[in-house]
Design an enzyme around this catalytic site. Structure first.
Site, PDB file in Angstrom:
ATOM      1  CB  ALA A 120      -0.926  -0.004   1.208  1.00 39.15           C
ATOM      2  CB  THR A 121       4.184   2.123   1.405  1.00 40.38           C
ATOM      3  OG1 THR A 121       3.814   1.833   2.741  1.00 40.38           O
ATOM      4  CG2 THR A 121       5.101   3.307   1.385  1.00 40.38           C
ATOM      5  CD  GLN A 256      -5.149  -1.295   8.963  1.00 36.58           C
ATOM      6  OE1 GLN A 256      -5.835  -2.245   9.315  1.00 36.58           O
ATOM      7  NE2 GLN A 256      -3.863  -1.223   9.192  1.00 36.58           N
ATOM      8  CB  SER A 276      -1.949  -3.268   2.373  1.00 36.49           C
ATOM      9  OG  SER A 276      -0.905  -3.914   3.027  1.00 36.49           O
ATOM     10  CG  HIS A 278       1.294  -6.788   5.405  1.00 34.27           C
ATOM     11  ND1 HIS A 278       1.557  -6.418   6.706  1.00 34.27           N
ATOM     12  CD2 HIS A 278       1.472  -5.683   4.672  1.00 34.27           C
ATOM     13  CE1 HIS A 278       1.879  -5.146   6.738  1.00 34.27           C
ATOM     14  NE2 HIS A 278       1.846  -4.678   5.530  1.00 34.27           N
ATOM     15  CB  THR A 316       9.490  -9.612 -12.455  1.00 40.45           C
ATOM     16  OG1 THR A 316      10.536  -9.439 -13.383  1.00 40.45           O
ATOM     17  CG2 THR A 316       8.859 -10.970 -12.608  1.00 40.45           C
ATOM     18  CB  CYS A 402       7.747   5.881  25.856  1.00 47.40           C
ATOM     19  SG  CYS A 402       7.779   7.090  27.158  1.00 47.40           S
TER      20      CYS A 402
END
Lengths: 478, 168
Positions: A120-121, A256, A276, A278, A316, A402
């Site tokens: 997706a990126t 998502q 995406s 995964h 490819t 953090c």
């Protein structure tokens, strides 16, 4: 021979005692061993049970049926799908086209409108940079929101450096955008509007159908009007400003959302969509981009090469990964309703049990317009990272500072207007196809127990119990 | 054969030295993995709790800000000889913050006021092997100690003033 080996061994041991170079090597070996121990301490111990996985927004395990579909293409039918001259290429190509059809069927598109990418990126990058650069002669404005994924925001930043104007729309306190504000922001020179379908941090579902339909009216009407007027204008040589069309393209990052909520690109009037692999129980390293054909979207390709994928994304196509994505999409289509019900039941159970057991817990994001599997809770007076450390046998993620490299809390939580101390206290629970009721119950129990313990250790909780208003105190900055 | 064995051994030493030198990469730990001591302080924190803040011999230091994600409250109880006999803490913060404040209470117990002032954040950070991104937790712990001591001094000064006024 025996003498030689014996003498070698003796020499070796003597070297160990006397040779200074060897003792240096020995100490270096010791540091290496110590470092290996440090690395090991980050991984699980030998018999330590693996933590429960409750982070389905970060990634999902691959469905075993997807693995079954992929394996033959890894070891037997391993040809390059772009090889035209032999059976290896032909069978690989037909598998790739079958996968393309499976992906297209899930979102209600035509197979010719799907381009395989590495994720997706890459799809987001291709959409934003590709559309903006292709239409840059006349259109210099891009609209997006403040809660988008980092890749979209970063691509927009690059576009700003290239001379484009970008508007980052604010969101309301529930995480949804204001449609009126969006209408007002669109200018005649806007080329692209990019709004994600389901947010990865708070799970909020944007009104994509409303946006698309409100746009499409401008879009299609003006396309035909433009054709009509331009045909007349050719005859009368009227200048370009008469046919001012709101030719705005609509991109949505559906990473998502695909496979989790029903999507139809024609109902929604979406022009570009990022998928995406995964995130829907498919393999990592593959994704897809949906590009509308009618009316046609043109993009400037990011990756140059042999012209694969209609010249839009050379390289490819990884057949096993594409087959995996296709299989994952087909499974998602068949099981979408069941999965949605399963996830909804578990998510409601999680939220209700936690909220009943401990006070001062806030659910971030709109309670109705959301994907139920992404639950982002803020536990007041307890810091997010310390809670994650306490819940070390559950794999969760947090929007606290953090856990990010800087000391800033998550920008999404900041955009929805969460108080800074609540932003530091947020935890994201991700529920998916393989989560069981027992896992949810265990997580709830541990969470409640640890929050109570950490609140005992918290000065803010103590102050609240004594009746002091925390917001009225002047804190010392550091 | 003796010379050959020596040469072989020397070659082995050299290759070993070069090999291990290339392997000795310095900073392998990232911010997300915790040192065992931090985890220990976090799971078994010492001296959690509160002392009576209205007591004359108790100094309370409250430092940090919720907006930054770190708030530490450190309380010390000092006897007539100026020695710290008890210390308690409460922290809103990440694991390293909790560990730093827990360690601070451990170190401060049994010290005199002047000795406690000498505790530095670098010592706390070194003891817990804090990575660079978590050094601000140890700085906040040092600030908390100093704030508690300053509060105690202020209380003692107020007492002396009221006593002096009463005498006058």
């Amino acid at each position: 021979m025996m003498n030689r080996t014996l003498s070698r061994k003796l020499l070796g041991s003597m070297c160990g005692i006397s040779n200074p170079r060897l003792s240096f090597a020995q100490s270096a070996v010791n540091t290496v061993q110590r470092e290996k121990e440090l690395i090991k301490s980050r991984e699980l111990e030998k018999d330590e049970p693996r933590p429960l996985y409750m982070d389905f927004q970060a990634t999902t395990p691959m469905d075993p049926r997807v693995l079954d579909a992929m394996l033959p293409y890894q070891v037997n039918y391993y040809g390059n799908p772009h090889s035209r001259t032999h059976a290896y290429g032909w069978e690989s190509e037909s598998a790739m086209e079958k996968a393309r059809k499976q992906v297209a069927d899930l979102i209600g598109a035509d197979p010719r409108e799907i381009v395989f990418t590495s994720g997706a990126t890459e799809s987001n990058n291709m959409s934003i940079k590709g559309v903006a650069r292709f239409y840059k002669a006349k259109k210099k404005h891009i609209v997006t929101t403040q809660t988008e994924h980092k890749c979209v925001l970063d691509s927009c930043r690059i576009m700003e450096a290239e001379g484009f104007d970008v508007t980052y729309l604010p969101v309301k306190n529930n995480g949804l955008i204001d449609l009126k504000q969006l209408e007002e922001t669109i200018r005649p020179d806007t080329s692209l509007v990019s709004i994600m379908t389901v947010n990865n941090e708070i799970g909020v579902k944007q009104p994509i159908k409303e946006i698309g339909n409100s746009y499409y009216q401008h879009h299609s009407l003006n396309v035909y009007l433009r054709i009509f007027i331009s045909s007349i204008s050719i005859m009368f040589l009227i200048s370009g400003h008469l046919c001012r069309s709101k030719n705005v393209f609509f991109h949505t990052d559906a990473a998502q959302a695909v496979g989790k909520i029903p999507i139809n690109v024609n109902d929604w009037k979406v022009d570009l969509m990022s998928i995406s692999g995964h995130k829907l129980y498919g393999p990592k390293g593959i994704g897809a981009l949906y590009l509308r054909r009618r009316p046609r979207i043109r993009i400037e390709p990011l990756q140059s090469g042999g012209g694969q994928e209609r010249g839009l994304r050379s390289g490819t196509v990884p057949t096993p990964l594409a087959v995996g994505l296709g299989a994952a999409c087909e499974i998602a289509q068949q099981e979408l309703e069941y999965d949605h019900k399963h996830v909804t039941v578990l998510a409601n159970r999680l939220v209700q049990k936690i909220m009943a057991a401990i006070p001062d817990v806030v659910l971030n994001g709109d309670p109705d317009q959301r994907y139920p599997g992404c639950v982002n809770l803020s536990f007041a007076y307890v810091e997010g990272e310390s809670l994650l450390m306490a819940l070390k046998d559950v794999a969760l993620s947090s929007g606290s500072a953090c856990t990010s490299a800087s000391l800033e809390p998550s920008y999404v939580l900041r955009a929805i207007g969460t108080d800074e101390d609540l932003a530091h206290s947020s935890i994201r629970f991700g529920i998916g196809r393989f989560t069981t009721e027992d896992e949810v119950d265990y997580t709830v129990e541990k969470c409640v127990q640890q929050v109570k313990r950490l609140r005992e250790m918290s000065p803010l909780w103590e102050m609240v119990q004594e009746g002091i208003d925390i917001k009225s105190i002047k804190w010392t900055q550091h | 054969p003796f010379i050959m064995a020596l040469a072989a051994a020397a070659r082995r030493c050299a290759s070993c030295a070069i090999f291990s030198r290339s392997l000795s990469v310095p900073e392998l730990r990232s911010a997300c993995s915790y040192h065992k001591k931090v985890v220990d302080h976090y799971e078994n924190p010492r001296n959690v709790g509160s002392l009576d803040k209205n007591d004359k011999n108790v100094g309370t230091g409250l430092v940090g800000a919720p907006a930054c994600g770190d708030v530490m409250k450190l309380q010390i109880q000092v006897d007539e000889n100026g020695k710290i006999v008890d210390a308690r803490f409460k922290t809103f913060g990440c694991g390293s913050a909790i560990a730093s404040s827990s360690l601070a209470t451990e170190w401060v117990k049994g010290k005199s006021i002047d000795e406690a002032l000498k505790i530095k954040n670098t010592e706390i950070a070194k003891e817990l092997s804090l990575p660079p991104v978590k050094l601000h937790c140890s700085m906040l712990a040092e600030d908390a100690i100093k704030a508690a001591l300053a509060d105690y001094r202020l209380k003692q000064k107020d007492d002396k003033e009221t006593l002096a006024e009463a005498r006058n």
